[in-house]
Motif scaffolding. Structure first.
Motif, PDB file in Angstrom:
ATOM      1  N   GLU A  28       0.818  -1.220   0.000  1.00  0.00           N
ATOM      2  CA  GLU A  28       0.000   0.000   0.000  1.00  0.00           C
ATOM      3  C   GLU A  28       0.851   1.269   0.000  1.00  0.00           C
ATOM      4  N   ASP A  29       2.143   1.151   0.305  1.00  0.00           N
ATOM      5  CA  ASP A  29       3.041   2.308   0.277  1.00  0.00           C
ATOM      6  C   ASP A  29       3.500   2.661  -1.132  1.00  0.00           C
ATOM      7  N   TYR A  30       3.225   1.780  -2.084  1.00  0.00           N
ATOM      8  CA  TYR A  30       3.735   1.949  -3.441  1.00  0.00           C
ATOM      9  C   TYR A  30       2.613   2.247  -4.423  1.00  0.00           C
ATOM     10  N   ALA A  31       2.986   2.931  -5.496  1.00  0.00           N
ATOM     11  CA  ALA A  31       2.045   3.216  -6.585  1.00  0.00           C
ATOM     12  C   ALA A  31       2.770   3.030  -7.914  1.00  0.00           C
ATOM     13  N   LEU A  32       2.021   2.632  -8.901  1.00  0.00           N
ATOM     14  CA  LEU A  32       2.557   2.486 -10.256  1.00  0.00           C
ATOM     15  C   LEU A  32       1.954   3.543 -11.154  1.00  0.00           C
ATOM     16  N   GLN A  33       2.749   3.990 -12.104  1.00  0.00           N
ATOM     17  CA  GLN A  33       2.258   4.900 -13.142  1.00  0.00           C
ATOM     18  C   GLN A  33       2.677   4.324 -14.482  1.00  0.00           C
ATOM     19  N   VAL A  34       1.743   4.222 -15.399  1.00  0.00           N
ATOM     20  CA  VAL A  34       1.992   3.699 -16.736  1.00  0.00           C
ATOM     21  C   VAL A  34       1.606   4.769 -17.739  1.00  0.00           C
ATOM     22  N   THR A  35       2.493   5.028 -18.695  1.00  0.00           N
ATOM     23  CA  THR A  35       2.148   5.933 -19.800  1.00  0.00           C
ATOM     24  C   THR A  35       2.567   5.279 -21.109  1.00  0.00           C
ATOM     25  N   LEU A  36       1.784   5.555 -22.120  1.00  0.00           N
ATOM     26  CA  LEU A  36       2.072   5.072 -23.463  1.00  0.00           C
ATOM     27  C   LEU A  36       1.988   6.273 -24.397  1.00  0.00           C
ATOM     28  N   MET A  37       3.097   6.534 -25.084  1.00  0.00           N
ATOM     29  CA  MET A  37       3.176   7.693 -25.966  1.00  0.00           C
ATOM     30  C   MET A  37       3.168   7.248 -27.427  1.00  0.00           C
ATOM     31  N   ASP A  38       2.435   7.969 -28.228  1.00  0.00           N
ATOM     32  CA  ASP A  38       2.396   7.784 -29.681  1.00  0.00           C
ATOM     33  C   ASP A  38       2.994   9.052 -30.271  1.00  0.00           C
ATOM     34  N   GLY A  39       4.292   9.007 -30.572  1.00  0.00           N
ATOM     35  CA  GLY A  39       4.982  10.231 -30.950  1.00  0.00           C
ATOM     36  C   GLY A  39       5.023  11.120 -29.715  1.00  0.00           C
ATOM     37  N   GLY A  40       4.520  12.323 -29.814  1.00  0.00           N
ATOM     38  CA  GLY A  40       4.489  13.221 -28.667  1.00  0.00           C
ATOM     39  C   GLY A  40       3.161  13.209 -27.929  1.00  0.00           C
ATOM     40  N   LEU A  81       7.052   2.894 -17.342  1.00  0.00           N
ATOM     41  CA  LEU A  81       6.525   2.365 -16.093  1.00  0.00           C
ATOM     42  C   LEU A  81       7.298   3.007 -14.944  1.00  0.00           C
ATOM     43  N   SER A  82       6.577   3.640 -14.026  1.00  0.00           N
ATOM     44  CA  SER A  82       7.209   4.316 -12.888  1.00  0.00           C
ATOM     45  C   SER A  82       6.724   3.693 -11.585  1.00  0.00           C
ATOM     46  N   LEU A  83       7.649   3.536 -10.648  1.00  0.00           N
ATOM     47  CA  LEU A  83       7.324   3.037  -9.319  1.00  0.00           C
ATOM     48  C   LEU A  83       7.561   4.179  -8.340  1.00  0.00           C
ATOM     49  N   CYS A  84       6.533   4.479  -7.550  1.00  0.00           N
ATOM     50  CA  CYS A  84       6.622   5.575  -6.577  1.00  0.00           C
ATOM     51  C   CYS A  84       6.361   5.036  -5.174  1.00  0.00           C
ATOM     52  N   ARG A  85       6.995   5.657  -4.187  1.00  0.00           N
ATOM     53  CA  ARG A  85       6.746   5.327  -2.780  1.00  0.00           C
ATOM     54  C   ARG A  85       6.512   6.646  -2.063  1.00  0.00           C
ATOM     55  N   GLY A  86       5.355   6.748  -1.450  1.00  0.00           N
ATOM     56  CA  GLY A  86       5.025   7.983  -0.734  1.00  0.00           C
ATOM     57  C   GLY A  86       5.012   9.195  -1.655  1.00  0.00           C
ATOM     58  N   GLY A  87       4.605   9.010  -2.919  1.00  0.00           N
ATOM     59  CA  GLY A  87       4.546  10.109  -3.872  1.00  0.00           C
ATOM     60  C   GLY A  87       5.875  10.463  -4.517  1.00  0.00           C
ATOM     61  N   GLU A  88       6.957   9.783  -4.125  1.00  0.00           N
ATOM     62  CA  GLU A  88       8.279  10.079  -4.675  1.00  0.00           C
ATOM     63  C   GLU A  88       8.686   8.988  -5.663  1.00  0.00           C
ATOM     64  N   LEU A  89       9.155   9.406  -6.819  1.00  0.00           N
ATOM     65  CA  LEU A  89       9.614   8.471  -7.845  1.00  0.00           C
ATOM     66  C   LEU A  89      10.875   7.762  -7.351  1.00  0.00           C
ATOM     67  N   ILE A  90      10.836   6.418  -7.339  1.00  0.00           N
ATOM     68  CA  ILE A  90      12.032   5.685  -6.913  1.00  0.00           C
ATOM     69  C   ILE A  90      12.653   4.878  -8.052  1.00  0.00           C
ATOM     70  N   GLN A  91      11.853   4.569  -9.086  1.00  0.00           N
ATOM     71  CA  GLN A  91      12.427   3.882 -10.236  1.00  0.00           C
ATOM     72  C   GLN A  91      11.511   4.060 -11.435  1.00  0.00           C
ATOM     73  N   GLN A  92      12.153   4.151 -12.628  1.00  0.00           N
ATOM     74  CA  GLN A  92      11.382   4.304 -13.861  1.00  0.00           C
ATOM     75  C   GLN A  92      12.074   3.530 -14.975  1.00  0.00           C
ATOM     76  N   ARG A  93      11.290   2.866 -15.782  1.00  0.00           N
ATOM     77  CA  ARG A  93      11.792   2.154 -16.957  1.00  0.00           C
ATOM     78  C   ARG A  93      10.994   2.617 -18.166  1.00  0.00           C
ATOM     79  N   THR A  94      11.724   2.897 -19.242  1.00  0.00           N
ATOM     80  CA  THR A  94      11.095   3.326 -20.490  1.00  0.00           C
ATOM     81  C   THR A  94      11.638   2.456 -21.602  1.00  0.00           C
ATOM     82  N   GLN A  95      10.762   2.016 -22.478  1.00  0.00           N
ATOM     83  CA  GLN A  95      11.201   1.239 -23.629  1.00  0.00           C
ATOM     84  C   GLN A  95      10.244   1.463 -24.787  1.00  0.00           C
ATOM     85  N   GLN A  96      10.715   1.140 -25.968  1.00  0.00           N
ATOM     86  CA  GLN A  96       9.878   1.233 -27.151  1.00  0.00           C
ATOM     87  C   GLN A  96       9.386  -0.167 -27.508  1.00  0.00           C
TER      88      GLN A  96
END
Length: 169
Positions: A28-40, A81-96
């Protein structure tokens, strides 16, 4: 990430995230954020807890498909894909990644079975070549050697390289 359904109007994409590393923590201390970009342009934005994010399914309307040369553009989306703990970004991975299906079609014929490749449901002719080691001493191979040879293959409209079983990937 896998494509569970694909047609010209919609792609259904399934995403499974391994969260086992957080087993000793409080999820419950962690949150995920997912984004998918098509160009900009952002075509998907999702935020939520670990439990909800372990397995996500989303659809893309009129997806831009990846095609091998010379049948079209090898279109790539950018996934983050971003992993946050307590609202702070602790790790992020980006790939195509590209959205496509590939199937080997084998049908009975009078002299055996056919062997044809279909990409995105369309039968295509693959221009292929065999890739063998550039040098028997792998440490002597420079990155530019690979780049030059792959560039030559691309200029020759090669759309698939078959790697010799004893080679390196």
């Amino acid at each position: 990430m896998s494509i569970t359904r694909l047609d010209t109007q919609e792609a259904l994409v399934a995403l499974d995230i391994d969260t086992s590393i957080l087993a000793t923590e409080k999820p419950e201390d962690y949150a995920l954020q997912v984004t998918l970009m098509d160009g900009g342009e952002c075509v998907l934005s999702w935020s939520g807890g670990i439990a909800e994010g372990k397995s996500l399914t989303f659809s893309l309307s009129r997806p831009k498909l990846w095609w091998p040369r010379p049948y079209g553009a090898p279109y790539l989306y950018q996934f983050s894909l971003s992993l946050c703990r307590g609202g702070e970004l602790i790790q992020q991975r980006t790939q195509q990644f590209g959205i496509r299906t590939i199937a080997i079609l084998q049908e009975d014929q009078p002299d055996g079975r056919s062997f044809q490749i279909a990409v995105n449901g369309k039968k295509i002719f693959i221009r292929g070549a065999n890739w063998v080691p550039i040098n028997t001493v792998y440490t002597d191979i420079k990155e530019e050697d690979y780049e030059n040879l792959i560039d030559y293959a691309a200029k020759g409209n090669v759309s698939m390289l078959r790697i010799w079983g004893g080679g390196i990937y």
